[in-house]
Design an enzyme around this catalytic site. Sequence first.
Site, mmCIF file in Angstrom:
data_model
loop_
_atom_site.group_PDB
_atom_site.id
_atom_site.type_symbol
_atom_site.label_atom_id
_atom_site.label_comp_id
_atom_site.label_asym_id
_atom_site.label_seq_id
_atom_site.Cartn_x
_atom_site.Cartn_y
_atom_site.Cartn_z
ATOM 1 N N THR A 275 77.625 57.869 50.035
ATOM 2 C CA THR A 275 76.760 57.254 49.639
ATOM 3 C C THR A 275 77.069 55.847 50.410
ATOM 4 O O THR A 275 78.196 55.390 50.231
ATOM 5 C CB THR A 275 76.353 57.046 48.400
ATOM 6 O OG1 THR A 275 75.352 55.897 48.138
ATOM 7 C CG2 THR A 275 77.492 56.846 47.346
ATOM 8 N N GLU B 299 75.340 58.918 42.994
ATOM 9 C CA GLU B 299 76.134 59.213 41.998
ATOM 10 C C GLU B 299 75.640 59.865 40.565
ATOM 11 O O GLU B 299 76.561 60.125 40.047
ATOM 12 C CB GLU B 299 76.535 57.448 41.729
ATOM 13 C CG GLU B 299 77.279 56.909 42.450
ATOM 14 C CD GLU B 299 76.613 56.121 43.478
ATOM 15 O OE1 GLU B 299 75.366 56.364 43.614
ATOM 16 O OE2 GLU B 299 77.051 55.152 44.210
ATOM 17 N N LYS C 293 67.757 48.769 51.419
ATOM 18 C CA LYS C 293 67.226 50.045 51.507
ATOM 19 C C LYS C 293 66.132 50.174 52.414
ATOM 20 O O LYS C 293 64.932 49.680 51.953
ATOM 21 C CB LYS C 293 66.995 50.718 50.033
ATOM 22 C CG LYS C 293 67.110 52.277 50.243
ATOM 23 C CD LYS C 293 66.955 52.606 48.736
ATOM 24 C CE LYS C 293 67.722 54.171 48.725
ATOM 25 N NZ LYS C 293 67.579 54.963 47.769
ATOM 26 N N TRP D 250 70.345 53.385 52.924
ATOM 27 C CA TRP D 250 70.954 52.175 52.489
ATOM 28 C C TRP D 250 71.619 51.337 53.689
ATOM 29 O O TRP D 250 72.329 52.038 54.755
ATOM 30 C CB TRP D 250 72.217 52.281 51.592
ATOM 31 C CG TRP D 250 71.618 52.659 50.246
ATOM 32 C CD1 TRP D 250 71.966 53.803 49.735
ATOM 33 C CD2 TRP D 250 71.186 51.703 49.393
ATOM 34 N NE1 TRP D 250 71.576 53.869 48.570
ATOM 35 C CE2 TRP D 250 70.963 52.744 48.078
ATOM 36 C CE3 TRP D 250 70.527 50.589 49.277
ATOM 37 C CZ2 TRP D 250 70.217 52.373 47.123
ATOM 38 C CZ3 TRP D 250 70.007 50.211 48.027
ATOM 39 C CH2 TRP D 250 69.905 51.157 47.040
HETATM 40 P P1 AMP Z 1 70.577 56.714 46.453
HETATM 41 O O1 AMP Z 1 71.768 56.468 45.842
HETATM 42 O O2 AMP Z 1 70.596 56.451 47.725
HETATM 43 O O3 AMP Z 1 69.921 57.658 46.268
HETATM 44 O O4 AMP Z 1 69.820 55.170 46.009
HETATM 45 C C1 AMP Z 1 69.735 55.011 44.743
HETATM 46 C C2 AMP Z 1 69.057 53.848 44.285
HETATM 47 O O5 AMP Z 1 67.695 53.750 44.687
HETATM 48 C C3 AMP Z 1 68.917 53.427 42.868
HETATM 49 O O6 AMP Z 1 70.242 52.755 42.294
HETATM 50 C C4 AMP Z 1 67.847 52.386 42.731
HETATM 51 O O7 AMP Z 1 68.390 50.934 43.392
HETATM 52 C C5 AMP Z 1 67.004 52.779 44.189
HETATM 53 N N1 AMP Z 1 65.662 53.890 43.306
HETATM 54 C C6 AMP Z 1 65.984 55.099 43.299
HETATM 55 N N2 AMP Z 1 64.811 55.558 42.635
HETATM 56 C C7 AMP Z 1 63.938 54.266 42.322
HETATM 57 C C8 AMP Z 1 62.733 54.025 41.866
HETATM 58 N N3 AMP Z 1 62.164 54.952 41.209
HETATM 59 N N4 AMP Z 1 62.555 52.731 41.578
HETATM 60 C C9 AMP Z 1 63.030 51.763 42.053
HETATM 61 N N5 AMP Z 1 64.305 52.057 42.756
HETATM 62 C C10 AMP Z 1 64.859 53.269 42.827
#
Ligand code: AMP
Length: 548
Positions: A188, A335, A443, A448
């Site tokens: 990640t 995670e 993002k 990211w």
């Molecule tokens: P990833 O590890 O790339 O899946 O990103 C996870 C992160 O995306 C989370 O810690 C949030 O900051 C953001 N995220 C995921 N789902 C949502 C959601 N439904 N609303 C707002 N932010 C989200």
Amino acid sequence: MPDNLIQRTASAYTYPLLIKNLLQSPVVNDPQQEIIYRNQARFTYAEFKQRVCRLANTLTEIGVKAGDTVAVMDWDSHRYLECFYAIPMLGAVLHTVNIRLSTEQILYTIDHAEDDYILVNEEFLPLLEQIKGRIDTVKDYILLQDGQQQPETTLTFAGEYEALLAESDDHYNFPDFDENTRATTFYTTGTTGMPKGVYFSHRQLVLHTLAGIAALGTVVVHGRLHQQDTYMPMTPMFHVHAWGLPYIATALGLKQVYPGKYTPEVLLKLIDKEKVTFSHCVPTILHLLMSHPLFNEIDLSNWKVLIGGAALSKAMCKAAMQKGVDIYTGYGMSETCPVLTLAHITESDLTEEEELEIRCKTGRPMPLVELKIVDEQMAEVPADGESVGEIVVRTPWLTQGYLKDQRNSESLWRGGYLHTGDVAHKDKYNYVKITDRIKDVIKIGGEWVSSLEIEDLLATYQGVGEVAVISLPDQKWGEKPLALVVKRPEVEINEKELLQHVRGFIDKGIISKQLILLKVKFVETIDKTSVGKINKRLLREMHTDSKS
Ligand code: AMP
């Protein structure tokens, strides 16, 4: 031994929670059910199971053994699904390579995961050619291709996937082993610094699958995933196991459609032709589909879409609902395997506005998820729908740390809870709503980008005094990066040359391609917090309001 511990009869079987056991029901119940790859291939579940065995035999033949790491670089395919099963079922670790990272980051992840073998789609051969002299651990490659033409490459292969499978036996006696064996790993970039490896065991993936089936399947109407659904992922399989849905769909025995490389036209045509009823994606992908003319031509009234990875806006939700789409939100992170919450509608007689409100919330925790919103002292903030704090969680399926990274693992896990870096409030009905994030990352379209990394690159440019990179909301990409730069008095610089400087690093594959969207704004000063840190929250507010 305490009296209440279970006494085990000598021949009783303890049934480890292994991924192979997810294959028990559908294969037995409906061997004719289909798994489809674009317009190119269709297999029954009975064939799928045979192919998983053939793949296991192929991998064993080339030398894969328990404990090895086998990487996959592919678009969403039936092959990937077979790897989701065969590789961990051998006791090996599946590394799903994020092919959207920069070339240097991909090399870093291959090295760091100590990949022993790579299954690579021919499309990524040019990328591997660039770094092959620097890949130390890989012993062999398997070629993945849709056509049959010999690709031009200097890489050598143990063979081509289909040819190897055709030569292999379709039976394999998968062994039992400890359910805590590592099954998958991937990287990640949702934290600052180099990509970080997260990892999940068989037990974790099986429990995530079962909780997912329960959470998705027990709602009364809206967003319910059931046995008559046709599933198609629109979140890549390299990204958190496509949110775990391929395991859920296979365990339920659903018809599944794998779309290969995503283009709006291919996705929409497959939804139409194969009558897809359940998908999931980040808002940027849905935005792309909604902007395509086909979106308005095809019937989407049976389509359920789970949106995650970023907040679902009310405007997008409303527009999708007007087309009859049953759209709602989920939340999780790399995670966390990933799913933590789902925003299902559980009440009837809601007004349209009330429905919109709920569908766009971050959701309610799914079974076995202990989710708290806490202040800096780890005390829970009131569940009043207003008081904000950080989301911390416990579930059986959280990464137990970052791979080979003690320091960052300890900051991820504090006080016995995994710290998400997401800021949210919760109401009395247990609905969570994310309002901000603590982690200093941006993002863009679901991927990211570390703001600190771009700040470092800009800070080395002559004439740049101070710099802060922030994210601004964007309808298409979710977020876009903006660099706020304070000039040094003695040197004249402009936006164009700064962007060219960044472009140089993109072209060399050092930083993410998404940074092509970077904009620069020159400012007099950069606001700080009381402890002297750059106040990104304030900067975001200031520059969002001025429509930068
Ligand atoms: P990833 O590890 O790339 O899946 O990103 C996870 C992160 O995306 C989370 O810690 C949030 O900051 C953001 N995220 C995921 N789902 C949502 C959601 N439904 N609303 C707002 N932010 C989200």
